[in-house]
Structures are given as C-alpha cells and as structure tokens.
Design a protein around this motif. Sequence first.
Motif, PDB file in Angstrom:
ATOM      1  N   ARG A  98      -8.637  -2.558   1.840  1.00  0.00           N
ATOM      2  CA  ARG A  98     -10.113  -2.969   2.598  1.00  0.00           C
ATOM      3  C   ARG A  98      -9.139  -4.415   1.931  1.00  0.00           C
ATOM      4  NH1 ARG A  98     -13.447  -1.030  -1.755  1.00  0.00           N
ATOM      5  NH2 ARG A  98     -12.745  -2.919  -3.023  1.00  0.00           N
ATOM      6  N   GLN A  99      -8.054  -5.116   2.024  1.00  0.00           N
ATOM      7  CA  GLN A  99      -7.389  -6.143   2.070  1.00  0.00           C
ATOM      8  C   GLN A  99      -6.374  -6.284   2.972  1.00  0.00           C
ATOM      9  OE1 GLN A  99      -5.529  -7.054  -1.352  1.00  0.00           O
ATOM     10  NE2 GLN A  99      -7.416  -8.153  -2.980  1.00  0.00           N
ATOM     11  N   LEU A 100      -5.917  -5.140   3.269  1.00  0.00           N
ATOM     12  CA  LEU A 100      -5.084  -5.007   4.380  1.00  0.00           C
ATOM     13  C   LEU A 100      -5.904  -4.031   6.000  1.00  0.00           C
ATOM     14  CD1 LEU A 100      -2.327  -3.979   5.819  1.00  0.00           C
ATOM     15  CD2 LEU A 100      -2.633  -1.544   4.841  1.00  0.00           C
ATOM     16  N   THR A 101      -7.050  -4.222   6.143  1.00  0.00           N
ATOM     17  CA  THR A 101      -8.406  -3.973   6.976  1.00  0.00           C
ATOM     18  C   THR A 101      -7.992  -5.327   7.400  1.00  0.00           C
ATOM     19  OG1 THR A 101      -8.444  -1.833   6.132  1.00  0.00           O
ATOM     20  CG2 THR A 101     -10.306  -3.247   7.562  1.00  0.00           C
ATOM     21  N   ALA A 102      -9.552  -6.199   6.422  1.00  0.00           N
ATOM     22  CA  ALA A 102      -9.655  -7.415   6.515  1.00  0.00           C
ATOM     23  C   ALA A 102      -8.264  -8.331   7.489  1.00  0.00           C
ATOM     24  CB  ALA A 102      -9.437  -8.167   5.323  1.00  0.00           C
ATOM     25  N   LEU A 141       0.956  -1.081   0.207  1.00  0.00           N
ATOM     26  CA  LEU A 141      -0.292   0.517  -0.258  1.00  0.00           C
ATOM     27  C   LEU A 141       1.035   1.103   0.063  1.00  0.00           C
ATOM     28  CD1 LEU A 141      -3.167   0.347  -0.533  1.00  0.00           C
ATOM     29  CD2 LEU A 141      -3.030   0.161   2.421  1.00  0.00           C
ATOM     30  N   ALA A 142       1.836   0.984   1.099  1.00  0.00           N
ATOM     31  CA  ALA A 142       2.585   2.395   0.336  1.00  0.00           C
ATOM     32  C   ALA A 142       3.192   2.208  -0.554  1.00  0.00           C
ATOM     33  CB  ALA A 142       3.565   2.291   1.674  1.00  0.00           C
ATOM     34  N   SER A 143       4.207   1.235  -1.527  1.00  0.00           N
ATOM     35  CA  SER A 143       4.565   1.518  -2.754  1.00  0.00           C
ATOM     36  C   SER A 143       3.195   2.301  -3.448  1.00  0.00           C
ATOM     37  CB  SER A 143       4.593   0.085  -3.349  1.00  0.00           C
ATOM     38  OG  SER A 143       5.047  -0.040  -4.328  1.00  0.00           O
ATOM     39  N   GLN A 144       2.397   1.385  -3.348  1.00  0.00           N
ATOM     40  CA  GLN A 144       0.890   2.252  -4.570  1.00  0.00           C
ATOM     41  C   GLN A 144       0.388   3.255  -4.461  1.00  0.00           C
ATOM     42  OE1 GLN A 144      -2.263  -0.090  -4.496  1.00  0.00           O
ATOM     43  NE2 GLN A 144      -1.129  -1.721  -4.435  1.00  0.00           N
ATOM     44  N   GLU A 145       0.646   3.798  -2.942  1.00  0.00           N
ATOM     45  CA  GLU A 145       0.293   5.945  -2.696  1.00  0.00           C
ATOM     46  C   GLU A 145       1.445   6.764  -3.078  1.00  0.00           C
ATOM     47  OE1 GLU A 145      -0.916   9.268  -1.321  1.00  0.00           O
ATOM     48  OE2 GLU A 145      -2.182   7.341  -0.991  1.00  0.00           O
ATOM     49  N   ALA A 146       3.234   5.825  -3.494  1.00  0.00           N
ATOM     50  CA  ALA A 146       4.059   6.373  -3.895  1.00  0.00           C
ATOM     51  C   ALA A 146       3.290   6.786  -5.291  1.00  0.00           C
ATOM     52  CB  ALA A 146       5.469   5.684  -3.456  1.00  0.00           C
ATOM     53  N   THR A 147       3.368   5.815  -5.587  1.00  0.00           N
ATOM     54  CA  THR A 147       3.138   5.744  -7.149  1.00  0.00           C
ATOM     55  C   THR A 147       2.301   6.869  -7.552  1.00  0.00           C
ATOM     56  OG1 THR A 147       3.541   3.517  -7.785  1.00  0.00           O
ATOM     57  CG2 THR A 147       2.095   4.321  -9.351  1.00  0.00           C
ATOM     58  N   GLU A 163      -6.092   4.218  -8.022  1.00  0.00           N
ATOM     59  CA  GLU A 163      -6.956   4.573  -7.007  1.00  0.00           C
ATOM     60  C   GLU A 163      -7.782   3.694  -6.644  1.00  0.00           C
ATOM     61  OE1 GLU A 163      -7.572   8.645  -7.591  1.00  0.00           O
ATOM     62  OE2 GLU A 163      -6.203   9.477  -5.903  1.00  0.00           O
ATOM     63  N   ALA A 164      -8.845   2.829  -7.707  1.00  0.00           N
ATOM     64  CA  ALA A 164      -9.906   1.930  -7.015  1.00  0.00           C
ATOM     65  C   ALA A 164      -8.769   0.566  -6.853  1.00  0.00           C
ATOM     66  CB  ALA A 164     -10.249   0.858  -8.457  1.00  0.00           C
ATOM     67  N   ASN A 165      -7.186   0.208  -7.184  1.00  0.00           N
ATOM     68  CA  ASN A 165      -6.635  -0.604  -7.009  1.00  0.00           C
ATOM     69  C   ASN A 165      -6.614  -0.679  -5.355  1.00  0.00           C
ATOM     70  OD1 ASN A 165      -7.395  -2.109  -9.117  1.00  0.00           O
ATOM     71  ND2 ASN A 165      -5.352  -0.957 -10.060  1.00  0.00           N
ATOM     72  N   MET A 166      -6.453   0.706  -5.190  1.00  0.00           N
ATOM     73  CA  MET A 166      -5.362   0.630  -3.979  1.00  0.00           C
ATOM     74  C   MET A 166      -6.490   0.934  -2.700  1.00  0.00           C
ATOM     75  SD  MET A 166      -2.921   4.495  -4.228  1.00  0.00           S
ATOM     76  CE  MET A 166      -2.612   4.549  -1.907  1.00  0.00           C
ATOM     77  N   ALA A 167      -7.891   1.107  -3.130  1.00  0.00           N
ATOM     78  CA  ALA A 167      -9.027   0.963  -2.294  1.00  0.00           C
ATOM     79  C   ALA A 167      -9.055  -0.550  -1.978  1.00  0.00           C
ATOM     80  CB  ALA A 167     -10.205   1.373  -2.656  1.00  0.00           C
ATOM     81  N   VAL A 168      -9.255  -1.547  -2.866  1.00  0.00           N
ATOM     82  CA  VAL A 168      -9.291  -3.347  -2.769  1.00  0.00           C
ATOM     83  C   VAL A 168      -7.775  -3.552  -1.543  1.00  0.00           C
ATOM     84  CG1 VAL A 168      -8.574  -5.262  -3.984  1.00  0.00           C
ATOM     85  CG2 VAL A 168     -10.262  -3.642  -4.429  1.00  0.00           C
TER      86      VAL A 168
END
Length: 145
Positions: A96-100, A28-34, A88-93
Amino acid sequence: MKREHTIQSLGTLVQLRTLDVDRLQADLASQEATRTRYQNNLARLDALATGSGATGTLPPALALNCGAYKQNVMAMADLHRTDLALHEANMAVAQRQLTAAWTRRELLGKVLEQQQVQLAREQDRIMRKREDDIATQSWLAGRTA
C-alpha cells in the motif's frame, strides 16, 4: 523565470519521489524473498514431520521419541506459519505504501509535464510576438523608404 524555477523544483520533487518508489520496491522485493524462505522452510518442516513415519509400528521408547520429534517439528511449523502471516501483513502494508508513493510520483510527474507544456507555449507565444514585431518594423521600414 518564476515558471522555470517551479519546473526545476517540480523536477527535483519527481526525482525524490522516484527514489522513494525505488526504495519501496527494493524493500518489497526483499520482503518477497523472505516470504519465499518462510514458505520453503514450512514445506521442509512438513516433509520432516511426514517423513518420520508412523509411530504406532515402533517400539514404545522409539514411538515416544518419534512422537516428541513430530510434536516439536509441528510446533516449529506453527510458529513459522504465525511469523509468515505477520510478515505477509507487513508486506500488504508495504505494498500500500508503494502504491501511494507511486501515485504521488505520477501526480507530480503530470503537474511537471503540464508546467513544461505551459512554459513551451509561453515561450512560443513570446517568440511569435517578437517575430511579428520584427516583421511589422520591416514592413514599416519598407513603406517609408
């Protein structure tokens, strides 16, 4: 012995869940950087389109060239916006995976903690019974002597 094995297995599972959470956090941190790179690129593209000036004041050949440039820059910005929305849609998924994963890890942690408490109580009960037996034997030995 069985409860100790259960605790050991639960501990291993908690460690694996923790590794999974850590991996998802890094992803998720990598995706945030992207996402930040996309946003910075969009800001630069908008600045390029705006900074090229008004085309109406230029000679016709330059106005045509400048208009084509702006159109290409805006088309590229639109593609970046689409890519950013998908990202951003992928980040939302991923969120959710991280939360789960975090929830699963916490639940297993609670179960592990409960098992450890039960084992400690059981061992304490066994120790007290042993101490009571020794005290009873000692008291009986003192009465017969």
